[in-house]
Design a protein around this motif. Structure first.
Motif, mmCIF file in Angstrom:
data_model
loop_
_atom_site.group_PDB
_atom_site.id
_atom_site.type_symbol
_atom_site.label_atom_id
_atom_site.label_comp_id
_atom_site.label_asym_id
_atom_site.label_seq_id
_atom_site.Cartn_x
_atom_site.Cartn_y
_atom_site.Cartn_z
ATOM 1 N N GLY A 47 0.797 -1.224 0.000
ATOM 2 C CA GLY A 47 0.000 0.000 0.000
ATOM 3 C C GLY A 47 0.828 1.272 0.000
ATOM 4 N N VAL A 48 2.027 1.199 -0.555
ATOM 5 C CA VAL A 48 2.919 2.363 -0.565
ATOM 6 C C VAL A 48 2.816 3.094 -1.902
ATOM 7 C CG1 VAL A 48 4.546 1.391 1.071
ATOM 8 C CG2 VAL A 48 4.806 0.894 -1.376
ATOM 9 N N GLU A 49 3.503 4.230 -1.981
ATOM 10 C CA GLU A 49 3.480 4.985 -3.238
ATOM 11 C C GLU A 49 4.743 4.805 -4.055
ATOM 12 O OE1 GLU A 49 2.463 9.049 -2.491
ATOM 13 O OE2 GLU A 49 0.541 8.481 -1.578
ATOM 14 N N LYS A 50 5.850 4.433 -3.394
ATOM 15 C CA LYS A 50 7.116 4.270 -4.130
ATOM 16 C C LYS A 50 7.763 2.949 -3.728
ATOM 17 C CE LYS A 50 7.239 8.953 -4.970
ATOM 18 N NZ LYS A 50 6.164 9.387 -4.088
ATOM 19 N N LEU A 51 8.541 2.398 -4.669
ATOM 20 C CA LEU A 51 9.349 1.227 -4.365
ATOM 21 C C LEU A 51 10.811 1.655 -4.450
ATOM 22 C CD1 LEU A 51 9.807 -1.784 -3.829
ATOM 23 C CD2 LEU A 51 9.529 -2.216 -6.262
ATOM 24 N N ALA A 52 11.492 1.637 -3.306
ATOM 25 C CA ALA A 52 12.876 2.098 -3.270
ATOM 26 C C ALA A 52 13.811 0.921 -3.007
ATOM 27 C CB ALA A 52 13.040 3.149 -2.176
ATOM 28 N N SER A 71 3.541 -2.224 -11.215
ATOM 29 C CA SER A 71 2.561 -1.832 -10.198
ATOM 30 C C SER A 71 2.148 -0.364 -10.311
ATOM 31 C CB SER A 71 3.136 -2.086 -8.800
ATOM 32 O OG SER A 71 4.201 -1.200 -8.542
ATOM 33 N N GLY A 72 2.805 0.380 -11.206
ATOM 34 C CA GLY A 72 2.449 1.787 -11.381
ATOM 35 C C GLY A 72 3.046 2.697 -10.328
ATOM 36 N N LYS A 73 4.130 2.238 -9.656
ATOM 37 C CA LYS A 73 4.777 3.066 -8.643
ATOM 38 C C LYS A 73 6.178 3.449 -9.105
ATOM 39 C CE LYS A 73 2.236 0.304 -5.341
ATOM 40 N NZ LYS A 73 1.098 1.187 -5.141
ATOM 41 N N PRO A 74 6.609 4.665 -8.831
ATOM 42 C CA PRO A 74 7.977 5.045 -9.197
ATOM 43 C C PRO A 74 9.017 4.180 -8.477
ATOM 44 C CG PRO A 74 6.664 6.980 -8.656
ATOM 45 C CD PRO A 74 5.859 5.789 -8.249
ATOM 46 N N PHE A 75 10.091 3.862 -9.188
ATOM 47 C CA PHE A 75 11.207 3.127 -8.611
ATOM 48 C C PHE A 75 12.265 4.134 -8.181
ATOM 49 C CE2 PHE A 75 15.276 0.709 -9.229
ATOM 50 C CZ PHE A 75 15.049 -0.251 -8.259
ATOM 51 N N VAL A 76 12.785 3.955 -6.967
ATOM 52 C CA VAL A 76 13.740 4.932 -6.430
ATOM 53 C C VAL A 76 15.009 4.224 -5.949
ATOM 54 C CG1 VAL A 76 14.006 6.957 -4.945
ATOM 55 C CG2 VAL A 76 11.702 6.139 -5.510
#
Lengths: 498, 103
Positions: A47-52, A71-76
């Motif tokens: 349930g997060v907004e970013k995957l780091a 998943s549609g989340k930015p990779f950091v």
């Protein structure tokens, strides 16, 4: 558009081919695709907004990159050299996030606010063990693919925004699908938080080239992996190549005829280093690539043929191209402009502007720096010759203004580096009561060589005008570089000013 | 079908071909595969059609196809038996200029 489209095509085209390996761990394209789906599930469940990812290169990096895209989340990808205090500031910019890291950092990073921490092996195990979900990634080209905190040779780190449309445009414009031979392998030794580490993954996947990860750069380990894994391609930053040729030894050959192509970039390559590398790797094609984080990596290349022609030419203008970063990619336009934004002609120095679909020019929370005409001011200073070969002369901010005369440190450094006793040189402007700024240089001499500061001042004066002659020259054992090979002029300026 | 948009995905109505639009002219274009108008990616194909004999050379994964004017470019993301065409003319494979690997 979505990065996942690139991986889906690769897994259709060559499912069983090796995609990535790290030590004994290996994934085929089909396995990487499936793991990306598993990782997407993990990110969604959290349930997060970013995957780091905060880690050296591991399989978790490509799995995380594509899983985030799915998943549609930015990779950091975060810099693992940062302290916990520095990370806290970055973590707050990307919260809430799922942060994948190595075992030894789980404890301290778990204290970060709004950050769920997962150990790398657990992440991989779960990603590989999960059912592959349906291919339901978004094809919205404007979604963010990667947030990359820039290395920050000046000021506080800020996150460059690379959207799917930028990265896909870069790959489609510069890589031929399935262009690699089945046995080809790319040795990736740049860290994941460097744009070259990200583009290496995307390019290799689309070309169908197996990625061999070297998690922590060491020249002997690099040579060993290149030999044992039959590496055909590699990207290095200048400091890496310098250490590799040092390790091979003066006059010796690397004995790696299978290494067909080495590209380099990420900082200025000293001419003696590339010349030695061309002798140590006589069968290898060298390519110099210039690009920025904000341009999704490479925008110009000096190809193998350019290297050979320049090295063999008697024409000074052609020889000089060995110190250029080559010509713009066919999908990219470059202009040199003055401080008022007017376009300059061949040979004239100014700021480098770039336009193309791969150019983002955007920072998180700060908007885009791209101008209305589509050009992005890079803040790099340089000039272009009549044939379109681009010469980089440092950051536009590094220009030294002495008594109203603008001068580029790069030009003075090049002249110092031509001196037979000089191994490395860094030039900066330091405060001066009379001139506003004075030219100061830090010089590293070659082992067993000698030159006085007076000798070097005469050397520069004979080749450039006297105003460009360093008023002060200090001798050093080494110059301050960041880990990806950028000269830290800010540090040098502080040291030489005192 | 109307105006094509860069980045949009389409599927063939008569074979397995799937494509992504890389570049498209501003004017309306009807893209066909196997002689039949292509469908939105989300649309289901009926499954009983087959490529017309004059448009059945097939598409190749990862190849880019262009029209004669050069303002339309289509990337094949899934291969099939039909050939891509527009306004009655088949698209041709774009010859890639090899670039040295840079990263």
């Amino acid at each position: 558009m979505n990065l996942m489209m690139l991986l889906e095509m690769a897994s259709q085209g060559f499912a069983d081919r090796g995609a990535v390996q790290n030590g004994d761990q290996r994934l085929s394209y089909a396995e990487l695709f499936s793991a990306a789906g598993g990782a997407a599930g993990i990110a969604r469940e959290a349930g997060v907004e970013k995957l780091a990812v905060l880690d050296v290169s591991s399989l978790a990096v490509p799995v995380g990159l594509f899983g985030a895209a799915w998943s549609g989340k930015p990779f950091v990808p975060l810099n693992y050299r940062l302290t916990d205090a520095e990370l806290e500031s970055l973590a707050s910019q990307i919260a809430p996030s799922l942060l994948v890291t190595s075992r030894d950092r789980v404890g301290s990073l778990s204290k970060l606010p709004d950050t769920q921490v997962m150990e790398r092996d657990e992440f991989l195990e779960r990603a590989l063990g999960a059912e592959t979900p349906t291919a339901d990634w978004s094809m919205d080209p404007d979604e963010i693919a990667i947030l990359l905190f820039t290395s920050g040779t000046t000021g506080a780190p800020k996150a460059a925004v690379l959207r799917h449309k930028h990265l896909v445009a870069y790959i489609l414009g510069s890589v031929e699908f399935a262009g690699a031979a089945e046995e080809d392998a790319a040795l990736v030794s740049v860290p994941p938080y460097h744009v070259a580490g990200m583009s290496a993954i995307c390019s290799s996947v689309y070309a169908g080239r197996r990625i061999v990860q070297l998690p922590s750069f060491d020249p002997d380990e690099w040579l060993r992996l290149a030999r044992e894994e039959g590496v055909s391609n590699a990207f290095v930053v200048p400091t890496m190549l310098s250490r590799i040729v040092d390790s091979i030894g003066e006059g010796a050959e690397a004995g790696l005829p299978g290494l067909r192509a080495v590209s380099y970039g990420g900082g200025k390559m000293p001419l003696p280093v590339i010349a030695r590398a061309m002798r140590a790797f006589p069968d290898t094609n060298f390519t110099n690539a210039y690009g920025l984080t904000e341009t999704s990596s490479t925008i110009t290349v000096l190809g193998p043929e350019d290297h050979r022609v320049a090295a063999a030419s008697d024409d000074e203008a052609v020889r000089r191209r060995l110190t250029s970063v080559g010509q713009a990619l066919p999908t990219v336009e470059i202009e040199i402009r003055d401080e008022n934004g007017a376009k300059l002609g061949p040979g004239e120095r100014g700021e480098i502007y770039v336009r193309g679909e791969q150019v983002s020019g955007e920072y998180l929370g700060r908007g885009s720096s791209v101008l209305n005409d589509g050009f992005f001011p890079t803040r790099d200073a340089g000039s272009m010759d009549a044939e379109g070969y681009l010469f980089i002369e440092g950051r536009a901010d590094d220009v030294i203004v002495r008594g109203g005369e603008n001068m580029s440190p790069g030009e003075i450094e090049d002249v110092l580096l031509e001196h037979p006793a000089v191994a490395d040189a860094g030039v900066v402007g330091v405060p001066d009561e009379e001139w506003g700024e004075a030219v100061a240089a830090a010089v590293v001499l070659k082992d067993g060589q000698d030159a006085s500061s007076q000798d070097l001042q005469v050397w520069v004066r004979e080749r450039l005008r006297s105003s460009r002659t360093p008023q002060r020259i200090e001798f050093r054992g080494e110059l301050p570089y960041n880990e990806t090979g950028k000269l830290l002029r800010r540090v040098l300026r502080t040291e030489l000013a005192s | 079908m109307g105006q094509l948009k860069a980045g949009s995905r389409l599927r063939s109505a008569v074979c397995d071909t799937e494509v992504m639009v890389v570049a498209a002219p501003a004017a309306e274009v009807e893209l066909s595969c196997g002689g039949a108008a292509m469908l939105e990616i989300a649309a289901a194909r009926s499954g009983d059609g087959a490529p017309a004999p004059d448009a059945a050379e097939g598409t190749q994964l990862g190849k880019r196809y262009v029209n004669e004017a050069g303002d339309l470019e289509i990337l094949c993301t899934k291969p099939g038996q039909g050939s891509l065409g527009v306004a009655g003319a088949l698209l041709t494979v774009k010859e890639a200029k090899p670039l040295p690997a840079s990263d």
